[in-house]
Structure formats: structure tokens, C-alpha cells
Design a protein around this motif. Structure first.
Motif, PDB file in Angstrom:
ATOM      1  N   TYR A 128      55.458  44.679  -1.554  1.00  0.00           N
ATOM      2  CA  TYR A 128      56.757  45.341  -1.553  1.00  0.00           C
ATOM      3  C   TYR A 128      57.059  45.968  -2.890  1.00  0.00           C
ATOM      4  N   TYR A 167      65.006  45.859   6.858  1.00  0.00           N
ATOM      5  CA  TYR A 167      63.777  45.362   6.262  1.00  0.00           C
ATOM      6  C   TYR A 167      63.363  44.022   6.886  1.00  0.00           C
ATOM      7  N   ILE A 220      62.368  49.776  -1.340  1.00  0.00           N
ATOM      8  CA  ILE A 220      63.712  49.300  -1.010  1.00  0.00           C
ATOM      9  C   ILE A 220      64.627  49.724  -2.152  1.00  0.00           C
ATOM     10  N   VAL A 230      62.362  52.106   3.381  1.00  0.00           N
ATOM     11  CA  VAL A 230      63.294  51.561   4.378  1.00  0.00           C
ATOM     12  C   VAL A 230      64.695  52.102   4.150  1.00  0.00           C
ATOM     13  N   ILE A 254      56.000  49.559   0.381  1.00  0.00           N
ATOM     14  CA  ILE A 254      57.359  49.671   0.925  1.00  0.00           C
ATOM     15  C   ILE A 254      58.341  49.862  -0.226  1.00  0.00           C
ATOM     16  N   ASN A 268      56.929  43.099   8.736  1.00  0.00           N
ATOM     17  CA  ASN A 268      57.006  41.810   8.069  1.00  0.00           C
ATOM     18  C   ASN A 268      56.132  40.763   8.736  1.00  0.00           C
TER      19      ASN A 268
END
Length: 283
Positions: free
Chosen positions: A251, A237, A211, A180, A209, A243
Motif C-alpha cells: 500500500y 479500501y 490512498i 482508491v 495502491i 484486500n
């Protein structure tokens, strides 16, 4: 992300990047962490401290491998010795899936040690997807490709980056490691709407994912991983339709380096939980 065939039908929860400055704290304090992401190339050695530390980590934690030099988009043939060493490491770690970047970075056996963006063309889709399939077949575990942050574009591109990513993963039948932060960084450098990117992602292909943090300069934004996750990335996000796809989500809190591991682990995990609750309550 929920368990799916692109992450080996696992439900690992929230993981963080394993970094050398954290070794002593992890081994002595045994913090509560769902899993660690390791850079494969750091442990593709015959022995020594890296493998000794890795084995100690494996005694206590689950590990997922993340690569930085597969270069799926390079035109040259795959490096068979590199693949052999990666497969040996996957047997050691029992990683349920393996990720690397959707990029190129080598020419005629010379490596740039950088993650260079690809031209978004139909020819690049064909050659890149073919290489991803070959790697998956050889490693015998799912492979997820990560979108990179980019700082240059090609005049001969025939589509957007997100269209290119979707075409590659469908042609290769592989997963996505959706970063992201990289989407946000590239959107600032190339002036596109990051939500359009996120909205186009096939949620069923997302294995993981990322971050992380970035640095903002006068003329460009860099994916530096040396800052906490900034609010625009958290907002992206939070608003991502991924989500809402299913719960529980999978995550990775990123690889941002904090002075103290305790603070590093606590803040992203709490923010992720808050974002997940908020997304479920949004009509």
C-alpha cells in the motif's frame, strides 16, 4: 499488494509521498518508513539541492518513482528527451517500477500541466496502450498506470472508465496504480457506484495502491490531497476485494500534507493495518 511482475516482484510494505516540508525531519530524525514515493519530474535536473537531497534519502531509504507528465493518452509522439531523463533517474534510484497517470495533457508540444481524463473509446485504448508499451520497452522496468480523478465526461465514450482501464492494461501488459481516493472522487462527480469500479479491477495487475484525502464542495468533489483520508475512502479500501487477494499487501498511504510528519506517518499505517485485519476476518 503482493509481489508480482508489475512491481518488480518486490514487497516494500507501506510508503508515503516525499515532500519538501519533510526533508529536514527525515534527514535529521530518520523516521521508520518502508519507502518513499517521489515525483520524478522534481528530480529530472542536472544538479543542485533536489538531487543532493534525493541522494541522501537514497542512502537511507528505498524510493519508487511516480510521474505526472508522461501523458500516455496524448495523441502526439512521446517526448524522447523526457524519456531519456526519466531513464537516467531510474538508474540513480533503482526504482523497481514506475507509475504515471492514465490521462492526456499535451497538444503540439504544449503542456497543460494537468491530468485530463480520456474519452473511453476503442481508438483511445489502442493508442494509449501502444504508448505505454513503448515506455516500458525503453525504460526496461515495469510501468503502472494510475486512474485519475475526473470532473468532466465525453459524449463519445463507448464504455465505463473501469472497462477502459482494464482494456488498456491488458493491451499494454502493464500494471495498475489503483488510486482508491480517485475512484471515490470520480464516483461523486459522475454518480456511479465506486464498488462496481473496484470489483472490476484485475487484482493480478495491481502493482500499488494510493490512498489520500479530498475536499467536498457544494457541486463537486476535488482530489486535493490536503486533508486526512476520509471515512468513505477508508470504507471503500476496506471492502475492496483486492484486500482478500493475498497477504501481505502493498500500500501507499497517500500524499496528504500534515503539519507534523510523525502524525502523517502513524495514522495511515495504523488504519491500513486495521483495515487489512478486518478484511481477513470478514467471511
Amino acid at each position: 499488494m503482493p509481489a508480482n511482475r508489475f512491481n518488480g516482484y518486490t514487497d516494500y510494505g507501506v510508503g508515503i509521498g516525499l515532500r519538501v516540508p519533510h526533508y529536514d525531519h527525515i534527514l535529521s530524525k530518520k523516521p521508520v518508513v518502508d519507502w518513499f514515493e517521489i515525483i520524478s519530474e522534481n528530480y529530472m535536473v542536472d544538479g543542485g539541492r533536489p538531487l543532493k537531497i534525493l541522494d541522501q534519502i537514497l542512502d537511507q531509504y528505498r524510493v519508487v518513482q511516480h510521474g505526472v507528465s508522461m501523458y500516455f493518452g496524448s495523441a502526439q509522439s512521446l517526448n524522447r528527451n523526457h524519456l531519456k531523463r526519466i531513464k537516467e533517474l531510474t538508474k540513480r534510484t533503482n526504482t523497481p517500477w514506475l507509475s504515471d497517470h492514465l490521462c492526456w495533457g499535451s497538444v503540439d508540444g504544449r503542456y497543460t500541466h494537468d491530468l485530463l481524463p480520456l474519452p473511453y473509446t476503442f481508438e483511445a485504448i489502442r493508442t494509449t496502450a501502444e504508448r505505454v508499451r513503448m515506455v516500458q520497452d525503453y525504460l526496461e522496468i515495469p510501468v503502472a498506470v494510475e486512474n485519475v480523478s475526473s470532473y468532466a465526461e465525453y459524449h463519445n465514450s463507448e464504455m465505463t472508465e473501469w472497462e477502459f482501464l482494464n482494456e488498456v492494461v491488458h493491451a499494454a501488459d502493464c500494471g495498475i496504480l489503483l488510486d482508491v481516493n480517485n475512484i471515490y472522487v470520480s464516483s461523486q462527480n459522475h454518480n456511479f457506484d465506486p464498488m462496481e469500479y473496484v470489483n472490476s479491477i484485475p487484482a493480478e495487475h495491481v502493482a500499488q495502491i494510493h490512498i489520500a484525502g479530498h475536499s467536498k464542495f457544494e457541486k463537486h468533489t476535488l482530489d486535493t490531497h490536503d486533508h486526512p483520508v476520509l471515512d468513505p475512502v477508508w470504507r471503500l479500501y476496506t471492502l475492496a476485494p483486492l484486500n482478500d487477494a493475498a497477504q501481505p499487501q502493498r500500500y501507499l498511504s497517500g500524499t496528504t500534507i500534515f503539519p507534523r510528519l510523525k502524525r502523517y506517518m502513524a495514522r495511515p499505517s495504523k488504519r491500513i493495518a486495521s483495515c487489512s485485519r478486518r478484511s481477513r476476518s470478514t467471511p
